[in-house]
Design a protein around this motif. Sequence first.
Motif, short mmCIF file in Angstrom:
data_model
loop_
_atom_site.label_atom_id
_atom_site.label_comp_id
_atom_site.label_asym_id
_atom_site.label_seq_id
_atom_site.Cartn_x
_atom_site.Cartn_y
_atom_site.Cartn_z
N ILE A 234 0.84 -1.20 0.00
CA ILE A 234 0.00 0.00 0.00
C ILE A 234 0.87 1.25 0.00
O ILE A 234 0.60 2.22 -0.72
N ALA A 235 1.95 1.22 0.80
CA ALA A 235 2.88 2.36 0.84
C ALA A 235 3.51 2.58 -0.53
O ALA A 235 3.69 3.73 -0.97
N VAL B 128 1.06 4.32 -2.88
CA VAL B 128 0.94 5.74 -2.58
C VAL B 128 2.14 6.52 -3.12
O VAL B 128 2.01 7.62 -3.65
N ALA B 129 3.33 5.91 -3.02
CA ALA B 129 4.56 6.62 -3.40
C ALA B 129 4.79 6.63 -4.91
O ALA B 129 5.48 7.53 -5.42
N VAL C 32 8.26 2.09 0.82
CA VAL C 32 7.93 3.44 0.37
C VAL C 32 9.04 4.04 -0.49
O VAL C 32 8.80 4.92 -1.31
#
Length: 534
Positions: A335-336, A339-340, A392
């Motif tokens: 998920i990170a 987002v990144a 990330v």
Amino acid sequence: MASAAADQHHGWDAGRSVAGANSPWLIVAIISLPTFMEVLDTSIANVSLTNIAGGLSITLDQATWVLTSYLVANAVIIPISGWLSDVIGRKRYFMISVALFTGASFLCGMAPNLQFLVIARILQGIGGGGLAPVEQSMLADTFPPSKRGMAFATFAIVVVVGPVLGPTLGGIITDSASWHWIFLINVPVGILSLVLVQLFVDEPEQVQQDRRELLKNGVRIDYIGFALVAVGLGLLEYTLDRGEREAWFQSSFIVTTSALSALALIGLVIWELNHDDPIVDLKLFKNRNFAVANAVMFTVGMILFGTTQLIPQMLQQVLGYSATDAGMALTVGGIATLVAVPIAGRLTDKVDVRMLLFPALLAQGFALWNLSLLNANISFMDAAMARMYQSVALPFLFVPINAVAYLGLPQRKTAQASSMLNVSRNLGGTVGISAAQTMLAGYQQTEQAHMVNGLNPLNPNYVQWMNQAGAALGGFGQSMEARLGILYHQVQQQVAMLAFLDIFHTLMLFVFIVSPIALLLRSNPGAKPPAGAH
């Protein structure tokens, strides 16, 4: 205007775009779908090996051939996929690969025995090996260098998140249905992909012209080069995948495969550099940007695949997590990454990539340092957050590498360049997994020797623990064998945990050592150079 001029300076030709009259972003979504399916399949079967072994009445070691056969086939086909797409036609080769992967997935799902399944996995690996390189080639031709950041950000979602979600999805499918469905789920996706590619992906006239020029005087097939690739990379993949199980060079077979692989790869370099029509164009490595990008990609492969194997293994062996729960700990990192990715894509188009890659490599080093500080009492959230710190930063490695790897290369060489970038990623991943498992066995022996050394009646802590254990366990604890058994179990748990931490520490040192190579890259078009740069 400045970025457009820079694109022209780098030799980008809009006439090679596969978008035709369609939106380039529609094409990104369409060609990413089968690639995501293939990348997912490289890791989805890992957690289902026990179920496959039970379903086919084979041993777990025999079931590992389901993984090895796919990896070997992949390793052989990826480096020559660029040449194949040039000869067959890029769109046609992409569709053949999708069709073969889809059909082989159906055969895998219907396999009645191990032999059938292994043959189907080899076919699946041959089909899947051409997908990622050809997609990258299409993206590089469809988007100018100054706008490739966001395009390759989408590709990063496919290649980086796929291996992370694979074990989780594989565990869920296996637990809720059966192992057959980890393969059968590919069939409807593959059919949909074939329809969409046929309808929306164009084969531009310039690419067709290049193919006609190539075929005009007859195709000269580099049989020797192909044989050297197949033997060199195929046996290297086999050696790295099976070496730890076979006790490495204590096995005469591993000695033979590694020696043959080394000889074939040395021969490949000599032959291809002196061949007029090489099946693998190694001369591309004379371009510094491309050579450095491959080195960084190899490192990213090591980090991504190595830790994706290690973290769930640590959670299952030391903390007793189920396969599904261990996979869920990785999903937080996925998920990170999601987002990144768009942030990395936008920055890649605007910022000097060296100012993204170097800090991202350092961030990976610090994330590995944080992993090396964990202990056997960590919570699920501790494990998930440790993975998230690592995940990330991955897009800030993967997206810039792909965006600048093609700078300075002839655009007609994008297929060959994409193939070699994928070889670097896959080979780095295999080396990372193999090195991690080898280090795990070695560090466990070392840590156990250190720990057991102090477990004797001369150590007051040992005596105190044995007395307290006897009192706590009551009648059962009066048996010396029972107390020693419990102590041995605790020692093994601590030894395993310390060995995992030692590996994370070693990987951290490796990343910190190699990180400065990112500064050797040339900047991407349209990006602002760092202060003081010329």
